[in-house]
Design a protein around this motif. Structure first.
Motif, PDB file in Angstrom:
ATOM      1  N   ARG A 317       0.822  -1.215   0.000  1.00 58.05           N
ATOM      2  CA  ARG A 317       0.000   0.000   0.000  1.00 58.05           C
ATOM      3  C   ARG A 317       0.852   1.259   0.000  1.00 58.05           C
ATOM      4  NH1 ARG A 317      -2.854   2.367   4.409  1.00 58.05           N
ATOM      5  NH2 ARG A 317      -2.188   0.613   5.699  1.00 58.05           N
ATOM      6  N   GLY A 318       1.960   1.234   0.754  1.00 64.34           N
ATOM      7  CA  GLY A 318       2.809   2.417   0.835  1.00 64.34           C
ATOM      8  C   GLY A 318       4.124   2.269   0.103  1.00 64.34           C
ATOM      9  N   PHE A 319       4.143   1.414  -0.914  1.00 63.18           N
ATOM     10  CA  PHE A 319       5.374   1.075  -1.643  1.00 63.18           C
ATOM     11  C   PHE A 319       6.085   2.326  -2.173  1.00 63.18           C
ATOM     12  CE2 PHE A 319       7.890  -0.040  -5.317  1.00 63.18           C
ATOM     13  CZ  PHE A 319       8.463  -1.253  -5.003  1.00 63.18           C
ATOM     14  N   ILE A 320       7.386   2.419  -1.867  1.00 62.09           N
ATOM     15  CA  ILE A 320       8.226   3.496  -2.417  1.00 62.09           C
ATOM     16  C   ILE A 320       9.192   2.920  -3.445  1.00 62.09           C
ATOM     17  CG2 ILE A 320       9.976   5.238  -1.895  1.00 62.09           C
ATOM     18  CD1 ILE A 320       8.710   5.509   0.891  1.00 62.09           C
ATOM     19  N   CYS A 321       9.986   1.938  -3.021  1.00 63.52           N
ATOM     20  CA  CYS A 321      10.913   1.280  -3.940  1.00 63.52           C
ATOM     21  C   CYS A 321      11.381  -0.040  -3.350  1.00 63.52           C
ATOM     22  CB  CYS A 321      12.115   2.177  -4.248  1.00 63.52           C
ATOM     23  SG  CYS A 321      13.265   2.359  -2.852  1.00 63.52           S
ATOM     24  N   ALA A 322      12.035  -0.830  -4.178  1.00 64.57           N
ATOM     25  CA  ALA A 322      12.623  -2.096  -3.743  1.00 64.57           C
ATOM     26  C   ALA A 322      14.122  -2.021  -3.962  1.00 64.57           C
ATOM     27  CB  ALA A 322      12.023  -3.262  -4.516  1.00 64.57           C
ATOM     28  N   ASP A 356      14.453 -14.718  -9.401  1.00 66.08           N
ATOM     29  CA  ASP A 356      14.776 -15.764  -8.439  1.00 66.08           C
ATOM     30  C   ASP A 356      16.128 -15.461  -7.793  1.00 66.08           C
ATOM     31  OD1 ASP A 356      14.315 -18.396  -7.211  1.00 66.08           O
ATOM     32  OD2 ASP A 356      16.060 -19.028  -8.377  1.00 66.08           O
ATOM     33  N   GLY A 357      16.175 -15.470  -6.464  1.00 66.72           N
ATOM     34  CA  GLY A 357      17.420 -15.229  -5.743  1.00 66.72           C
ATOM     35  C   GLY A 357      17.646 -13.786  -5.348  1.00 66.72           C
ATOM     36  N   ASP A 358      16.810 -12.853  -5.807  1.00 66.54           N
ATOM     37  CA  ASP A 358      16.973 -11.447  -5.427  1.00 66.54           C
ATOM     38  C   ASP A 358      16.924 -11.293  -3.906  1.00 66.54           C
ATOM     39  OD1 ASP A 358      17.249 -10.407  -7.939  1.00 66.54           O
ATOM     40  OD2 ASP A 358      15.226  -9.585  -8.093  1.00 66.54           O
ATOM     41  N   VAL A 359      17.813 -10.448  -3.390  1.00 72.15           N
ATOM     42  CA  VAL A 359      17.772 -10.057  -1.976  1.00 72.15           C
ATOM     43  C   VAL A 359      17.198  -8.646  -1.956  1.00 72.15           C
ATOM     44  CG1 VAL A 359      19.085  -9.738   0.156  1.00 72.15           C
ATOM     45  CG2 VAL A 359      19.814 -11.469  -1.516  1.00 72.15           C
ATOM     46  N   VAL A 360      16.072  -8.471  -1.289  1.00 70.07           N
ATOM     47  CA  VAL A 360      15.300  -7.239  -1.428  1.00 70.07           C
ATOM     48  C   VAL A 360      15.031  -6.562  -0.085  1.00 70.07           C
ATOM     49  CG1 VAL A 360      13.215  -6.196  -2.403  1.00 70.07           C
ATOM     50  CG2 VAL A 360      14.159  -8.261  -3.436  1.00 70.07           C
ATOM     51  N   LEU A 361      15.164  -5.232  -0.076  1.00 72.02           N
ATOM     52  CA  LEU A 361      14.741  -4.416   1.068  1.00 72.02           C
ATOM     53  C   LEU A 361      13.671  -3.456   0.534  1.00 72.02           C
ATOM     54  CD1 LEU A 361      14.930  -3.318   3.965  1.00 72.02           C
ATOM     55  CD2 LEU A 361      16.734  -1.776   3.161  1.00 72.02           C
ATOM     56  N   PHE A 362      12.457  -3.592   1.043  1.00 68.37           N
ATOM     57  CA  PHE A 362      11.360  -2.740   0.578  1.00 68.37           C
ATOM     58  C   PHE A 362      11.296  -1.444   1.396  1.00 68.37           C
ATOM     59  CE2 PHE A 362       9.912  -7.019  -0.660  1.00 68.37           C
ATOM     60  CZ  PHE A 362       9.693  -6.804  -2.013  1.00 68.37           C
ATOM     61  N   ARG A 363      11.224  -0.343   0.703  1.00 69.08           N
ATOM     62  CA  ARG A 363      11.002   0.950   1.339  1.00 69.08           C
ATOM     63  C   ARG A 363       9.534   1.315   1.151  1.00 69.08           C
ATOM     64  NH1 ARG A 363      15.284   1.816   4.667  1.00 69.08           N
ATOM     65  NH2 ARG A 363      17.281   1.618   3.520  1.00 69.08           N
ATOM     66  N   PHE A 364       8.850   1.694   2.248  1.00 69.45           N
ATOM     67  CA  PHE A 364       7.433   2.012   2.138  1.00 69.45           C
ATOM     68  C   PHE A 364       7.063   3.083   3.165  1.00 69.45           C
ATOM     69  CE2 PHE A 364       7.772  -1.007   5.507  1.00 69.45           C
ATOM     70  CZ  PHE A 364       6.717  -0.771   6.387  1.00 69.45           C
ATOM     71  N   ASN A 365       5.921   3.702   2.962  1.00 70.92           N
ATOM     72  CA  ASN A 365       5.464   4.748   3.865  1.00 70.92           C
ATOM     73  C   ASN A 365       3.936   4.716   3.927  1.00 70.92           C
ATOM     74  OD1 ASN A 365       5.406   7.016   5.510  1.00 70.92           O
ATOM     75  ND2 ASN A 365       5.268   8.417   3.754  1.00 70.92           N
ATOM     76  N   VAL A 366       3.396   4.504   5.125  1.00 71.49           N
ATOM     77  CA  VAL A 366       1.952   4.506   5.310  1.00 71.49           C
ATOM     78  C   VAL A 366       1.567   5.396   6.481  1.00 71.49           C
ATOM     79  CG1 VAL A 366       1.569   2.223   4.326  1.00 71.49           C
ATOM     80  CG2 VAL A 366       2.124   2.420   6.745  1.00 71.49           C
TER      81      VAL A 366
END
Length: 366
Positions: A317-322, A356-366
Motif C-alpha cells: 500500500r505504501g510502496f516506495i521502492c525495492a 529468483d534469488g533477489d535479496v530485497v529491502l522494501f522501502r514504504f510509507n503509510v
C-alpha cells in the motif's frame, strides 16, 4: 509462504508413508489396509534452499526462516468415488482446495503390501484416479450449464465466455483427457480458474519405487515418465521407505552419508519441492538483516509491489521502492554493504519483475 500440494492415489500405494516421511511426523497412520486416512492430514515443511544459509551468514542474522510448503494427505480414491463409492465425494472436495496434485503411483513389486486391484500397474492406477476426477468435473460442468445458458441468452458477456469454456472443457473431458490440456488464452485464464476443475490442476507423478532403484528408477517408473511427458506433467522418483529412514536421522552429515551410500544426491522431499516449484512457476526471493533472513515464495512473473504485499499489505500500500541485489552480487561482494559500495544495489520501482534469488529491502510509507 509456499504452496499447498495434495497427495492423492489409490489405497496402499505409499501415500501416508510418504506423507509421514516428508513431514517427519506420524500424523497420518500408515497401515496396510484401504482408507486408513479418514480425514486429510496436513503438514508444513521447510523448503530446503542452500542460498538462505549463505545469505544469513553474510547478514549475521539471529534467525533463519525458510519458505514453507504444505502437504495434504488425502484418503485413497477408488473406482466409483465420483458416485460415492469408497469414502465418496468428500475427498474430491479436498483436492479442489490444493494448488497442485502429487499423484503417488506404486512402482514396486512385493506381496507384503496388498494392492487394491491385486496387481501392480501404475498406468492403470493413474487411469482409475484420473477417470474419477474427470467424471467429477463433468458432473460439476453439467450443474453449471443451464444457469449459464440463461444468462448468455440474456446478453451477459461473462456468461458467454464461461459457457464457451464449459462446452470446450466438456468436449475434452468426454474425450478422456484432463482439462489441463485445453488451450486457454490469457484473456480466458481467470474465468477458467474460476471453474475450479479438478483435472485442470498441475500434476506431479510421484513414482514410489523400492530402495534398490531409488537412484535410477525402474521399468514401471519409466512408463510413468513417458506418460508425464505427453501431458506436460512433472515426474519424480522416490522411495517412501528410504524417505522414512532419512526422516529418522537428525544429523545433516548422517543424512548425506546415508544418501550417498544409495547413490542419491538429494532427498525425495527436495526433488518433490523442486518439481513442484517448476510445475507452478514459483521462485524464491530473500530478505536479510541482523535480526532475520527469510525466504519468500512468489509466482515467477511477480512485480515488486506484489512481492512486497506477500510480507505485509502495508508494504504494498505504501510502496516506495525495492532496494534489490542479485544473489550472485550479494555473495561476491560479501553482503549488502559490499554490494552497495560496488554499485550493485538497484532501486527498483513497483513494476519491476522480481528475479529468483533477489535479496530485497522494501522501502514504504503509510
Amino acid at each position: 509462504m509456499g504452496f499447498q500440494c495434495g497427495i492423492v492415489g489409490l489405497p496402499n500405494v505409499g501415500k501416508s508413508t510418504l506423507f509421514n516421511a516428508l513431514t517427519a511426523t506420524a500424523a497420518a497412520e500408515a497401515a496396510n489396509y484401504p482408507f486408513c486416512t479418514v480425514e486429510p492430514n496436513s503438514g508444513r515443511v521447510a523448503v530446503p534452499d542452500d542460498r538462505l544459509q549463505v545469505i544469513a551468514g553474510l547478514a549475521k542474522s539471529e534467525s533463519i526462516v525458510p519458505a514453507q510448503l504444505e502437504f495434504m494427505d488425502i484418503a485413497g480414491l477408488v473406482k466409483g468415488a465420483s458416485k460415492g463409492e469408497g469414502l465418496g465425494n468428500q475427498f474430491l472436495g479436498h483436492i479442489r482446495e490444493v494448488a497442485a496434485i502429487a499423484h503417488v503411483l506404486r512402482c514396486f513389486e512385493g506381496e507384503e503390501v496388498t494392492h487394491v486391484s491385486g496387481s501392480v500397474d501404475p498406468l492403470a492406477d493413474a487411469e482409475v484416479v484420473e477417470t474419477e476426477l474427470m467424471l467429477a468435473d463433468l458432473q460439476s460442468l453439467e450443474r453449471r450449464k443451464d444457469p449459464l445458458v440463461k444468462k448468455a441468452r440474456g446478453g451477459d458477456k461473462e456468461a458467454k465466455v464461461m459457457l464457451d469454456l464449459l462446452e470446450r472443457a466438456t468436449t475434452v473431458l468426454e474425450d478422456g483427457k484432463p482439462a489441463r490440456v485445453m488451450d486457454v488464452s490469457k484473456d480466458e485464464a481467470l474465468h477458467f480458474r474460476q471453474m475450479q476443475l479438478l483435472t485442470a490442476k498441475p500434476v506431479m507423478y510421484v513414482c514410489n519405487v523400492d530402495e534398490d532403484t531409488a537412484a535410477t528408477g525402474n521399468a514401471l517408473s519409466a512408463k510413468v515418465a513417458e506418460k508425464a511427458a505427453t501431458e506436460n506433467a512433472a515426474c519424480v522418483v522416490v522411495s517412501a521407505a528410504i524417505e522414512a529412514e532419512v526422516a529418522q536421522l537428525e544429523d545433516a552429515g548422517e543424512k548425506q552419508e546415508f544418501l550417498d551410500s544409495l547413490g542419491l544426491e538429494r532427498t525425495g522431499l527436495e526433488r518433490v519441492i523442486r518439481a513442484g516449484y517448476e510445475l507452478l512457476g514459483l521462485i524464491t526471493y530473500f530478505t536479510a538483516g541482523p535480526k532475520e533472513s527469510r525466504a519468500w515464495t512468489i509466482p515467477e512473473v511477480s512485480k515488486a509491489v506484489d512481492a512486497a504485499g506477500i510480507i505485509h499489505t502495508d508494504f504494498a500500500r505504501g510502496f516506495i521502492c525495492a532496494e534489490t541485489i542479485g544473489y550472485d552480487d550479494y555473495i561476491v561482494h560479501d553482503g549488502e554493504q559490499g554490494a552497495k559500495e560496488a554499485g550493485r544495489m538497484r532501486q527498483e520501482g513497483r513494476d519491476y519483475v522480481v528475479k529468483d534469488g533477489d535479496v530485497v529491502l522494501f522501502r514504504f510509507n503509510v
